[in-house]
Design a protein around this motif. Structure first.
Motif, PDB file in Angstrom:
ATOM      1  N   SER A   1     -10.424   9.750  -3.600  1.00  0.00           N
ATOM      2  CA  SER A   1      -9.692   8.975  -2.599  1.00  0.00           C
ATOM      3  C   SER A   1     -10.511   8.915  -1.310  1.00  0.00           C
ATOM      4  O   SER A   1     -11.327   9.800  -1.026  1.00  0.00           O
ATOM      5  CB  SER A   1      -8.327   9.607  -2.328  1.00  0.00           C
ATOM      6  N   LYS A   2     -10.268   7.876  -0.561  1.00  0.00           N
ATOM      7  CA  LYS A   2     -11.017   7.669   0.680  1.00  0.00           C
ATOM      8  C   LYS A   2     -10.815   8.876   1.608  1.00  0.00           C
ATOM      9  O   LYS A   2     -11.763   9.383   2.206  1.00  0.00           O
ATOM     10  CB  LYS A   2     -10.520   6.374   1.342  1.00  0.00           C
TER      11      LYS A   2
ATOM     12  N   ARG B   1      -1.602  -4.095   0.755  1.00  0.00           N
ATOM     13  CA  ARG B   1      -2.672  -4.127  -0.247  1.00  0.00           C
ATOM     14  C   ARG B   1      -2.730  -2.766  -0.935  1.00  0.00           C
ATOM     15  O   ARG B   1      -2.768  -1.735  -0.257  1.00  0.00           O
ATOM     16  CB  ARG B   1      -4.019  -4.407   0.433  1.00  0.00           C
TER      17      ARG B   1
ATOM     18  N   LYS C   1      -8.412   0.796  -8.413  1.00  0.00           N
ATOM     19  CA  LYS C   1      -8.440  -0.061  -7.225  1.00  0.00           C
ATOM     20  C   LYS C   1      -9.628  -1.017  -7.297  1.00  0.00           C
ATOM     21  O   LYS C   1      -9.521  -2.187  -6.945  1.00  0.00           O
ATOM     22  CB  LYS C   1      -8.501   0.790  -5.957  1.00  0.00           C
TER      23      LYS C   1
ATOM     24  N   ASP D   1      -5.190   0.278  -0.055  1.00  0.00           N
ATOM     25  CA  ASP D   1      -4.974   1.221   1.043  1.00  0.00           C
ATOM     26  C   ASP D   1      -3.895   2.256   0.707  1.00  0.00           C
ATOM     27  O   ASP D   1      -3.661   3.161   1.486  1.00  0.00           O
ATOM     28  CB  ASP D   1      -4.514   0.470   2.299  1.00  0.00           C
ATOM     29  N   ASN D   2      -3.213   2.070  -0.411  1.00  0.00           N
ATOM     30  CA  ASN D   2      -2.088   2.959  -0.721  1.00  0.00           C
ATOM     31  C   ASN D   2      -2.486   4.025  -1.729  1.00  0.00           C
ATOM     32  O   ASN D   2      -3.564   3.969  -2.316  1.00  0.00           O
ATOM     33  CB  ASN D   2      -0.906   2.136  -1.228  1.00  0.00           C
ATOM     34  N   GLU D   3      -1.602   4.982  -1.929  1.00  0.00           N
ATOM     35  CA  GLU D   3      -1.879   6.091  -2.840  1.00  0.00           C
ATOM     36  C   GLU D   3      -1.401   5.736  -4.244  1.00  0.00           C
ATOM     37  O   GLU D   3      -0.262   5.293  -4.430  1.00  0.00           O
ATOM     38  CB  GLU D   3      -1.145   7.331  -2.316  1.00  0.00           C
TER      39      GLU D   3
ATOM     40  N   SER E   1       0.812  -0.118   3.270  1.00  0.00           N
ATOM     41  CA  SER E   1       0.030  -1.354   3.323  1.00  0.00           C
ATOM     42  C   SER E   1       0.511  -2.390   2.307  1.00  0.00           C
ATOM     43  O   SER E   1       1.078  -2.043   1.269  1.00  0.00           O
ATOM     44  CB  SER E   1      -1.438  -1.016   3.045  1.00  0.00           C
TER      45      SER E   1
END
Ligand code: AMP
Length: 538
Positions: A83-84, A444, A501, A447-449, A442
């Motif tokens: 994850s980011k 989009r 993603k 950007d979400n988990e 979000s």
């Protein structure tokens, strides 16, 4: 001490410290320990001799053993390695963060890989042992608090940590809700309170309506990456810069110097909550041509205020946003509760006073109120009808639709428990169906988990899907067959969130190009080739 009924613990598993409370004769208390109250650094280490250390002993040896000392587990638990968030922060930690067997973030301690729930379980186990020894009875049940802003994965991971530590986790409760309970239980209030919770690593804000012992969360929000550690990092950067200007020496490459600066920065920050000026002094922080070099940097409260001003302002922007979501005016808040160690900073208290036009409540102990509230909730669960907590969902839950967009099924601030339903679309081709489930603010999905994937056979088309959130804010999914039978569906995590993603992005790009070329029937590629994603609009 003989107990007439089993003791349940309320545990505030914090980024920096863990606090443990219990209730006896209707009064909530922090569990005493030989060193005062049971507030334990959330730190786990393995010593050079191979001993497992937890709490103060682990924190005390952090400077000399940074690679084998795990702190800040709360920032990593329940997150995917790719994850980011994890990729962005992993360089800040002095220990190694690796990918676990299910793609989750894991840590290396003395050459062995541990999951984050295992690390937190060591802390919880230690608390269990100390509480049992102090209170003189076996304790098997607990309520553990989590930031309101934790998603489903993080909540499940904390619950798992509790189980690994040998607890039957009666409930996971949101920290601000627990703090409000500690403030309002049995006091007959009828007003709105705002809980501003700035701890070591996370910021949470919740507004609750209290009607006696009925406590209802109206709205909630926050940032899992805003907390005392960020304040420390500002001071660390300042110290490094000053030292570099003075000596032309860069200390960032020395883990031991960095750990000493980290400790000194936090200590200076805490001292500056009482004093106007301090001096950070670290003798022999490094050497030059074999000669010791000392670090000595004066620091004023004013200076620190400037260094962290934007962080404090960001927290109040979030307060503003949360109030705005329910069209609440700041003067409708009758009481402001400050929770979390970082709210002891005069700048934070001053800003809260300024923002709400009234001083925040001082009576609640910021470090203990969450654990006390969790203990009171635990006690009340043993009785009937003593308190009613109605919590709210902090981030929407939904699924991915073509173009990488996010379709919400359960909206933010929905009061829980809750259930939302929809029907799977019909299929033309007899293929199976998949739904990729995400949680986040979000529009989009990128950007979400990612929470997992639901897979359905072709026959499921047209059937009703239920998203059910229980009182702990944990998600369950069921499917209703045509003859009314209900079956639970488990979330599979076959795809790593990042691969998924990337694939969604690739698909969005494909659609864009197809539209450009006016060729709408372009075929899906990659993981989309064999199975029809739900609501694909084909
Ligand atoms: P918590 O997670 O609630 O235990 O909060 C821990 C955070 O509060 C850490 O970042 C501490 O450095 C910070 N903290 C504790 N006491 C103080 C204080 N007196 N002034 C400023 N920050 C503090």
């Amino acid at each position: 001490m003989a107990a007439d009924k089993p003791i349940l613990l309320g545990i505030d598993l914090g980024t920096t410290n863990t606090c443990v409370a219990y209730v006896r004769n209707k009064v909530a208390r922090v569990v005493p320990s030989d060193k005062g109250s049971l507030i334990l650094p959330s730190v786990v280490a393995v010593s050079d001799k191979g001993d497992l250390l937890v709490g103060n002993v682990a924190k005390d040896q952090m400077v000399v053993n940074p690679r084998n000392t795990i702190y800040g587990a709360k920032r990593l638990i329940g997150r995917q390695y790719n994850s980011k968030v994890v990729q962005d922060i992993k360089h800040y930690f002095s220990y190694e963060i690796v990918e676990g067997p299910k793609g989750e973030a894991a840590v290396v301690l003395a050459g062995k890989v541990y999951s984050l729930p295992q690390i937190s379980a060591f802390v919880l186990q230690h608390c269990k042992r100390v509480a049992e020894a102090t209170l003189g009875s076996e304790i098997n049940e607990a309520i553990i608090s989590v930031p309101a802003y934790y998603n489903d994965n993080q909540r499940n991971a904390v619950k798992e940590a509790g189980k690994l530590a040998g607890f039957n986790v009666k409930r996971i409760v949101n920290e601000p809700t627990a703090a409000a309970l500690a403030y309002g239980l049995n006091r007959g209030f009828d007003h709105k309170v705002l809980v501003y919770d700035l701890g070591g690593g996370t910021f949470d804000v919740s507004v609750l309506q209290l009607h006696g012992n009925v406590m209802e969360v109206i709205c909630t929000g926050g940032d899992t990456f805003l907390g005392g550690v960020d304040f420390d990092n500002r001071i660390i950067d300042f110290v490094l810069e000053e030292f570099r200007n003075e000596t032309k020496i860069d200390l960032t490459q020395s883990p031991i110097a960095m750990q000493r600066i980290k400790n000194a920065a936090e200590a200076a920050k805490i001292d500056l909550s009482l004093l106007s000026n301090v001096v950070i002094e670290l003798p022999y922080v490094t050497d030059r041509k074999g000669k010791p070099v000392d670090l000595r940097i004066p620091l004023s409260r004013e200076r620190v205020n400037t260094l962290v001003m934007d962080l404090v302002e960001r927290s109040f922007q979030l307060v503003e946003k949360v109030l705005g979501e329910k069209n609440l005016n700041r003067n409708e808040i009758q009481e402001v509760l400050l929770v979390g160690g970082q709210t002891r900073m005069p700048l934070v208290q001053g800003k809260a006073h300024q923002f709400f036009g009234k001083p925040p409540r001082k009576g609640v102990h910021p470090d203990e109120s969450v654990a006390l509230g969790a203990a009171l909730l635990a006690e009340s669960m043993q009785e009937i009808d003593s308190v009613t907590l109605v919590d709210a969902l902090s981030m929407p839950i939904g699924f991915a639709v073509p173009g990488g967009r996010f379709r919400k099924v359960i909206e933010k601030n929905t009061q829980i428990p809750a259930q939302k339903s929809f029907r799977l679309p019909p299929t033309k081709s007899g293929q199976g169906l998949e739904l990729d489930i995400f949680q986040g603010d979000s529009d989009r999905i990128i950007d979400n988990e990612y929470l997992g994937t639901l897979k359905f056979p072709a026959e499921a088309a047209g059937q009703r899907i239920n998203f059910i959130l229980d009182e702990e804010c944990l998600l369950r999914v069921t499917i209703e067959g045509n003859s009314g039978e209900v079956r639970e569906v488990t979330l599979a995590t076959r795809d790593t969130p990042e691969a998924l993603k990337a694939a969604w992005q690739e698909e969005a790009e494909r659609r864009r190009l197809a539209a450009e070329r006016a060729a709408p029937e372009a075929q899906p590629k990659g993981i989309f080739a064999s199975i029809r994603k739900v609501f694909g609009g084909e």
